[in-house]
Design an enzyme around this catalytic site. Structure first.
Site, PDB file in Angstrom:
ATOM      1  CG  ASN A 257      47.872 -70.956  58.298  1.00 33.31           C
ATOM      2  OD1 ASN A 257      48.254 -71.815  57.548  1.00 33.31           O
ATOM      3  ND2 ASN A 257      46.665 -70.952  58.529  1.00 33.31           N
TER       4      ASN A 257
ATOM      5  NE  ARG B  53      46.455 -74.599  60.856  1.00 28.88           N
ATOM      6  CZ  ARG B  53      45.731 -74.690  59.750  1.00 28.88           C
ATOM      7  NH1 ARG B  53      45.803 -74.257  58.873  1.00 28.88           N
ATOM      8  NH2 ARG B  53      44.845 -75.882  60.257  1.00 28.88           N
TER       9      ARG B  53
ATOM     10  CG  HIS C 280      40.154 -76.911  63.478  1.00 28.57           C
ATOM     11  ND1 HIS C 280      38.830 -77.430  63.061  1.00 28.57           N
ATOM     12  CD2 HIS C 280      40.335 -76.334  62.476  1.00 28.57           C
ATOM     13  CE1 HIS C 280      38.564 -77.276  61.957  1.00 28.57           C
ATOM     14  NE2 HIS C 280      39.369 -76.509  61.524  1.00 28.57           N
TER      15      HIS C 280
ATOM     16  NE  ARG D  16      38.857 -80.550  55.142  1.00 30.59           N
ATOM     17  CZ  ARG D  16      39.240 -79.966  56.044  1.00 30.59           C
ATOM     18  NH1 ARG D  16      38.800 -80.044  57.231  1.00 30.59           N
ATOM     19  NH2 ARG D  16      40.279 -78.930  55.937  1.00 30.59           N
TER      20      ARG D  16
ATOM     21  CD  GLU E  14      42.347 -71.509  64.277  1.00 34.36           C
ATOM     22  OE1 GLU E  14      41.693 -70.737  63.469  1.00 34.36           O
ATOM     23  OE2 GLU E  14      42.834 -72.733  63.849  1.00 34.36           O
TER      24      GLU E  14
END
Ligand code: AMP
Length: 404
Positions: free
Chosen positions: A7, A94, A183, A244, A388
């Site tokens: 990632n 990813r 996600h 965010r 993940e």
């Protein structure tokens, strides 16, 4: 079969090496501050139930140099877990945005890299770094297949009325402006694990997943697929997050640009990096938010309540979309798995909607997937830890086997 999962961020690179025959983690690590004067590599090896940690602090000028050092650690004669890098069967990456052209995991080809490049405009921070990660492993592992697994994958399954924005249709046709969702790797993994936990066929599952971490999103799962999702064209939409703002009145954007004299990229940075919990109370980590609440900080209290409200509003709308057929609501990711106070606040007053939290179970700290609702709760409330990296490795293995 050993699979390396990468990632790559703009100045960081996370990695895991997994043994797929046993689905076990051999080692994991993180290189931080790549390109800066002081870099740091933290490498963890897992052997016989023990964890060994190696920390190296020195500059890592590029991703390539970082990866070279990681490979040396993986194959280190004493601390390593492989004899040489040829033991790695494939590398799963990813990738944040695949646009409309790619949703499913794919073997990396020149065309795939072009599409990742085309999507730089949607994900200017992540896609370029993800591509760098791919190019580095192509160079350092010649002949080893690279697989791209997209964060947009699961969300791409939503129906047209869920992915379209009520803007002029031409903006969708010309610029691809639509909801993509993010996600996806986590949401897909959790949907599978939820079905498994409940003993249901994956294609019959109807559930709501609350992935609450530094970045947060929710999905409404209907018949095993994604029926709606809270993130949009970019990961900015939806819930209040660490930095965010989540959903706001879009008219705020031109108003702030005009009043504060900000450019488009400046207001984008303001909404992505200086807002959310950070913008409200000065902290991004929920543990700090809780400490501040205990110290009587009203802004921290406000930030917590706003996050809870944003989760409740989406949870309520997804329960309605599922028309009374919800099999489970699931908490996952850093906050979802660990913050019992937030889970209690989200489930508060939901008895009339079939959600009854077991306060003792909710407060207990236990590993693994578990139920935290009372036996008479119409809808089970679950905690399922996300993974993940394992999902990326599984997708990589599947693709490898299909193309063999
Ligand atoms: P993630 O993005 O999934 O890694 O989640 C990271 C976030 O999880 C952190 O920013 C924290 O806010 C939150 N977190 C981790 N541990 C705890 C905890 N014990 N209690 C509350 N929040 C936590």
């Amino acid at each position: 079969m050993k699979i390396l999962v990468i990632n790559a961020g703009s100045s960081s690179c996370k990695y895991q090496l997994l043994e797929m025959d046993t689905q076990s983690l051999l080692c994991s690590g993180l290189v931080e501050r790549i390109g800066a004067r002081a870099g740091c590599l933290t490498h963890r090896t897992y052997r016989d139930g023990r964890e060994e940690k190696i920390v190296r602090e020195h500059p890592f000028p590029t991703h390539e140099e970082s990866m070279e050092e990681v490979i040396a650690l993986l194959a280190d004669p004493e601390a390593g877990v492989i004899k040489n890098k040829n033991e790695i069967a494939a590398i799963g990456h990813r990738v944040v945005h695949g646009g409309e052209k790619i949703a499913e995991p794919v073997l990396v080809t020149r065309r795939v890299k072009d599409i990742i490049r085309e999507c730089f405009m949607f994900s200017p921070l992540h896609n370029p770094a993800n591509l760098t990660g791919i190019e580095v492993t192509e160079k350092l592992f010649p002949g080893v297949p690279n697989v791209a697994v997209f964060d947009t994958e699961f969300g791409m399954g939503i129906p047209e009325e869920a992915y379209m924005y009520a803007l002029p249709y031409s903006l969708y046709e010309e610029l691809g402006i639509r909801r993509y969702g993010f996600h996806g790797t986590s949401h897909k993994y959790i949907a599978h694990r939820t079905a498994e936990y409940l003993g249901k066929a994956p294609g019959e599952l109807c559930s709501v997943t609350m992935h609450l971490g530094n970045g947060s999103s929710m999905t409404c799962v209907k018949n095993g697929g994604c029926f709606d999702t809270s993130m949009g064209l970019t990961p900015l939409e939806g819930l209040v997050m660490g930095t965010r703002c989540g959903s706001i009145d879009p008219a705020i954007v031109p108003f702030v640009m005009e009043k504060k004299g900000l450019s488009a990229s400046e207001v984008d940075a303001l909404m992505n990096k200086q807002s959310g919990l950070l913008g409200l109370c000065g902290h991004t980590d929920m543990r700090d938010v809780h400490s501040r609440i205990e110290a009587g900080d009203k802004r921290a209290d406000l930030a917590f309540n706003m996050l809870v409200r944003s989760v409740k509003k989406i949870l309520g709308s997804y329960l309605v979309l599922l028309e009374g057929k919800t099999d489970a609501v699931v908490f996952t990711a850093g906050i979802g798995e660990n913050d019992s106070l937030l889970r209690a606040a989200v489930c508060e007053g939901m008895e009339a909607f079939g959600i009854k939290l077991d306060r003792t179970e909710n407060s207990a700290r236990k590993p693994g997937a578990r139920t935290i609702s009372t036996p008479d709760s119409k809808i089970p409330v679950l905690i399922i830890p996300t993974n993940e990296e394992l999902q990326i490795a599984l997708a990589t293995k599947d693709l490898l086997e299909q193309s063999a």
